[in-house]
Scaffold this motif. Structure first.
Motif, PDB file in Angstrom:
ATOM      1  N   ASP A   1       0.821  -1.213   0.000  1.00 42.08           N
ATOM      2  CA  ASP A   1       0.000   0.000   0.000  1.00 42.08           C
ATOM      3  C   ASP A   1       0.858   1.268   0.000  1.00 42.08           C
ATOM      4  OD1 ASP A   1       1.013  -0.470   2.539  1.00 42.08           O
ATOM      5  OD2 ASP A   1      -0.736   0.369   3.575  1.00 42.08           O
ATOM      6  N   ARG A   2       2.185   1.094   0.067  1.00 43.66           N
ATOM      7  CA  ARG A   2       3.074   2.258   0.165  1.00 43.66           C
ATOM      8  C   ARG A   2       3.920   2.472  -1.078  1.00 43.66           C
ATOM      9  NH1 ARG A   2       6.683   1.166   5.097  1.00 43.66           N
ATOM     10  NH2 ARG A   2       7.433   3.254   4.549  1.00 43.66           N
ATOM     11  N   VAL A   3       4.095   1.429  -1.877  1.00 43.38           N
ATOM     12  CA  VAL A   3       4.996   1.517  -3.012  1.00 43.38           C
ATOM     13  C   VAL A   3       4.480   0.589  -4.103  1.00 43.38           C
ATOM     14  CG1 VAL A   3       6.518  -0.325  -2.179  1.00 43.38           C
ATOM     15  CG2 VAL A   3       7.449   1.452  -3.642  1.00 43.38           C
ATOM     16  N   CYS A   4       4.741   0.933  -5.352  1.00 44.09           N
ATOM     17  CA  CYS A   4       4.383   0.078  -6.476  1.00 44.09           C
ATOM     18  C   CYS A   4       5.441  -1.004  -6.644  1.00 44.09           C
ATOM     19  CB  CYS A   4       4.266   0.919  -7.750  1.00 44.09           C
ATOM     20  SG  CYS A   4       3.817  -0.033  -9.224  1.00 44.09           S
ATOM     21  N   LEU A   5       5.027  -2.257  -6.633  1.00 41.64           N
ATOM     22  CA  LEU A   5       5.948  -3.378  -6.786  1.00 41.64           C
ATOM     23  C   LEU A   5       6.130  -3.719  -8.259  1.00 41.64           C
ATOM     24  CD1 LEU A   5       4.616  -5.702  -3.928  1.00 41.64           C
ATOM     25  CD2 LEU A   5       6.537  -4.091  -3.824  1.00 41.64           C
ATOM     26  N   LEU A   6       7.364  -4.000  -8.640  1.00 41.22           N
ATOM     27  CA  LEU A   6       7.694  -4.407 -10.008  1.00 41.22           C
ATOM     28  C   LEU A   6       8.452  -5.724  -9.937  1.00 41.22           C
ATOM     29  CD1 LEU A   6       8.296  -4.131 -13.073  1.00 41.22           C
ATOM     30  CD2 LEU A   6      10.113  -2.517 -12.483  1.00 41.22           C
ATOM     31  N   GLY A   7       7.968  -6.723 -10.633  1.00 42.31           N
ATOM     32  CA  GLY A   7       8.695  -7.997 -10.636  1.00 42.31           C
ATOM     33  C   GLY A   7       7.774  -9.167 -10.904  1.00 42.31           C
ATOM     34  N   ASN A   8       8.187 -10.323 -10.458  1.00 42.12           N
ATOM     35  CA  ASN A   8       9.536 -10.687 -10.052  1.00 42.12           C
ATOM     36  C   ASN A   8       9.924 -12.008 -10.721  1.00 42.12           C
ATOM     37  OD1 ASN A   8       8.024 -12.508  -8.404  1.00 42.12           O
ATOM     38  ND2 ASN A   8       9.489 -12.321  -6.720  1.00 42.12           N
ATOM     39  N   ILE A   9       9.712 -12.064 -12.046  1.00 38.82           N
ATOM     40  CA  ILE A   9      10.026 -13.256 -12.826  1.00 38.82           C
ATOM     41  C   ILE A   9      11.540 -13.506 -12.808  1.00 38.82           C
ATOM     42  CG2 ILE A   9       9.779 -14.359 -15.089  1.00 38.82           C
ATOM     43  CD1 ILE A   9       7.153 -13.670 -13.584  1.00 38.82           C
ATOM     44  N   ASN A  10      11.939 -14.763 -12.646  1.00 39.37           N
ATOM     45  CA  ASN A  10      13.358 -15.128 -12.624  1.00 39.37           C
ATOM     46  C   ASN A  10      13.951 -14.958 -14.018  1.00 39.37           C
ATOM     47  OD1 ASN A  10      15.875 -16.292 -12.417  1.00 39.37           O
ATOM     48  ND2 ASN A  10      15.161 -18.196 -11.491  1.00 39.37           N
ATOM     49  N   PRO A  11      14.856 -13.999 -14.211  1.00 34.82           N
ATOM     50  CA  PRO A  11      15.376 -13.741 -15.557  1.00 34.82           C
ATOM     51  C   PRO A  11      16.312 -14.830 -16.072  1.00 34.82           C
ATOM     52  CG  PRO A  11      16.534 -12.396 -13.968  1.00 34.82           C
ATOM     53  CD  PRO A  11      15.423 -13.075 -13.220  1.00 34.82           C
ATOM     54  N   ALA A  12      16.856 -15.640 -15.160  1.00 30.37           N
ATOM     55  CA  ALA A  12      17.776 -16.695 -15.565  1.00 30.37           C
ATOM     56  C   ALA A  12      17.114 -18.066 -15.513  1.00 30.37           C
ATOM     57  CB  ALA A  12      19.015 -16.687 -14.670  1.00 30.37           C
ATOM     58  N   GLY A  13      15.795 -18.087 -15.283  1.00 29.25           N
ATOM     59  CA  GLY A  13      15.069 -19.338 -15.195  1.00 29.25           C
ATOM     60  C   GLY A  13      14.272 -19.617 -16.449  1.00 29.25           C
ATOM     61  N   ASN A  14      12.951 -19.624 -16.312  1.00 33.15           N
ATOM     62  CA  ASN A  14      12.088 -19.963 -17.441  1.00 33.15           C
ATOM     63  C   ASN A  14      12.235 -19.013 -18.617  1.00 33.15           C
ATOM     64  OD1 ASN A  14      10.870 -22.246 -16.261  1.00 33.15           O
ATOM     65  ND2 ASN A  14       9.465 -20.951 -15.096  1.00 33.15           N
ATOM     66  N   VAL A  15      12.454 -17.735 -18.336  1.00 35.41           N
ATOM     67  CA  VAL A  15      12.599 -16.777 -19.433  1.00 35.41           C
ATOM     68  C   VAL A  15      13.806 -17.129 -20.295  1.00 35.41           C
ATOM     69  CG1 VAL A  15      12.992 -14.349 -20.030  1.00 35.41           C
ATOM     70  CG2 VAL A  15      11.470 -14.927 -18.148  1.00 35.41           C
ATOM     71  N   MET A  16      14.841 -17.632 -19.670  1.00 37.00           N
ATOM     72  CA  MET A  16      16.068 -17.967 -20.382  1.00 37.00           C
ATOM     73  C   MET A  16      16.016 -19.364 -20.997  1.00 37.00           C
ATOM     74  SD  MET A  16      19.055 -17.203 -21.444  1.00 37.00           S
ATOM     75  CE  MET A  16      20.534 -18.042 -22.012  1.00 37.00           C
ATOM     76  N   SER A  17      15.547 -20.349 -20.229  1.00 35.93           N
ATOM     77  CA  SER A  17      15.696 -21.730 -20.689  1.00 35.93           C
ATOM     78  C   SER A  17      14.396 -22.526 -20.737  1.00 35.93           C
ATOM     79  CB  SER A  17      16.700 -22.467 -19.793  1.00 35.93           C
ATOM     80  OG  SER A  17      16.307 -22.389 -18.437  1.00 35.93           O
ATOM     81  N   GLY A  18      13.281 -21.912 -20.376  1.00 36.67           N
ATOM     82  CA  GLY A  18      12.003 -22.610 -20.422  1.00 36.67           C
ATOM     83  C   GLY A  18      11.252 -22.335 -21.702  1.00 36.67           C
ATOM     84  N   THR A  19       9.994 -22.708 -21.703  1.00 37.36           N
ATOM     85  CA  THR A  19       9.118 -22.456 -22.842  1.00 37.36           C
ATOM     86  C   THR A  19       8.249 -21.238 -22.560  1.00 37.36           C
ATOM     87  OG1 THR A  19       7.313 -23.817 -21.966  1.00 37.36           O
ATOM     88  CG2 THR A  19       9.031 -24.931 -23.288  1.00 37.36           C
ATOM     89  N   ALA A  20       7.551 -20.777 -23.581  1.00 33.12           N
ATOM     90  CA  ALA A  20       6.631 -19.654 -23.399  1.00 33.12           C
ATOM     91  C   ALA A  20       5.555 -20.011 -22.384  1.00 33.12           C
ATOM     92  CB  ALA A  20       6.013 -19.266 -24.736  1.00 33.12           C
ATOM     93  N   GLU A  21       5.116 -21.271 -22.392  1.00 36.48           N
ATOM     94  CA  GLU A  21       4.098 -21.699 -21.432  1.00 36.48           C
ATOM     95  C   GLU A  21       4.655 -21.675 -20.005  1.00 36.48           C
ATOM     96  OE1 GLU A  21       0.649 -22.591 -19.721  1.00 36.48           O
ATOM     97  OE2 GLU A  21       0.953 -22.037 -21.822  1.00 36.48           O
TER      98      GLU A  21
END
Length: 359
Positions: free
Chosen positions: A283-303
């Protein structure tokens, strides 16, 4: 809604047409656009063009003018080497021992080091995107900058020894270095705002509790983060922009302190349980995140990416003040279709204003 309206609506806790999505994809965008890394961290126009071309392919809600970490500290005496399609490497540091801190001076961001490359890139992007998409400037945090000036291992050791031995002389030198680094970051961020940045940041990787203790964070990092955001907030009377704090790792033990810094957006690393942050400080700050950039985005599938993103959304999207994104920088060679899937999913999700929960 355009991306600017969507992102700033989320920051204010308002209902938006869909979830804003802002992966941190500076070097990923360079490769995706067909440029080499060294072309772009040495040339602001090429950096801007690379980010713009990648945005046309991905369609994310924030474009970031980012690549390496040494553009400011080079102006303070760090000597680097440049390599073809690789990030720079440090050849020599100016602070061999803490007493060398007295030689340091804050940079002129338009003349010293390569800060001007990034300021120029911000300006070109702001002109090309015409106020419809936020431009995020880089900004290496003060504690991380101090470590670059001395060497990361050496600086962390000095912090530990200073506290263990209660060495007031060493503490004085470290605080002096933090003041110089904070002034440098402030000058750079102010220049980026004036060039057209919509988001400016304090990205302080070394302030992570994976690297230092909560006590060291509160003594050597927190006061300077507060100082940075207080100073930048003074510009809001003349310019429209938001401020962002990024610290790598799991910093849950100081979550409320992070919100105390005065930032508008807190970028949350993948190691953090988003539901905990949402409950404590959502309620105090806007949160941005938090997908693992070295996990599924790097080596997984779109699903795989979609499933991970849905988990983040379920934990943090209720009540707005949430931007879907990566916990840290997207890997250079991540598959384009995975980053596109992240953006497409977020843009297909409804948003809910503060005070209302999603069904």
């Amino acid at each position: 809604m355009n991306s600017m309206e969507r992102v700033f609506g989320a920051i204010r806790g308002e209902q938006t047409d869909c979830l804003p999505v802002a992966p941190y994809n500076g070097n990923f965008s360079i490769h995706t656009s067909g440029y080499t890394l060294d072309e772009c961290y040495l040339d602001g126009k090429k950096l801007a063009e690379a980010q713009y071309r990648a945005w046309e392919l991905v369609g994310q809600d924030v474009v970031v003018a980012q690549s390496d970490q040494y553009y400011m500290v080079e102006g303070m005496g760090v000597k680097t080497e440049y390599y073809h399609d690789r990030l720079p490497g440090v050849r020599e540091v100016p602070v061999k021992e803490l007493k060398d801190v007295g030689k340091l001076r804050p940079i002129d961001p338009y003349r010293d080091g390569r800060a001007y490359v990034y300021i120029e890139a911000v300006g070109h992007l702001a002109e090309k995107l015409k106020g419809e998409v936020p431009v995020r400037a880089p900004g290496c945090g003060s504690l991380a900058m101090a470590a670059h000036l001395m060497g990361i291992n050496e600086f962390v050791m000095e912090l530990a020894v200073t506290e263990a031995e209660e060495d007031t002389e060493k503490e004085k030198y470290i605080m002096e270095m933090m003041e110089v680094c904070t002034e440098t970051l402030c000058r750079f961020a102010e220049a980026c705002v004036k060039a057209g940045a919509s988001i400016v940041q304090d990205a302080d990787s070394l302030a992570s509790l994976d690297m230092i203790s909560p006590a060291i964070y509160e003594k050597y990092a927190l006061p300077f983060e507060k100082k940075f955001f207080r100073r930048l907030n003074l510009l809001k009377k003349d310019y429209s922009f938001a401020t962002l704090l990024h610290i790598c790792g799991n910093n849950s033990r100081v979550a409320e302190k992070l919100a105390d810094t005065g930032c508008d957006i807190l970028e949350v690393d993948y190691k953090v349980d988003l539901s905990y942050y949402k409950e404590k400080i959502g309620d105090r700050v806007c949160l941005l995140g938090n997908i693992n950039p070295a996990g599924n985005v790097m080596s997984g599938t779109a699903e795989d990416v979609r499933e991970e993103a849905m988990t983040a959304i379920q934990k943090a999207a209720a009540g707005s003040r949430f931007i879907l994104g990566s916990g840290c920088e997207i890997a250079v060679d991540a598959p384009l279709e995975n980053v596109q899937a992240l953006v497409k999913l977020g843009h297909g999700m409804p948003s809910s204003p503060a005070g209302r929960k999603q069904n």
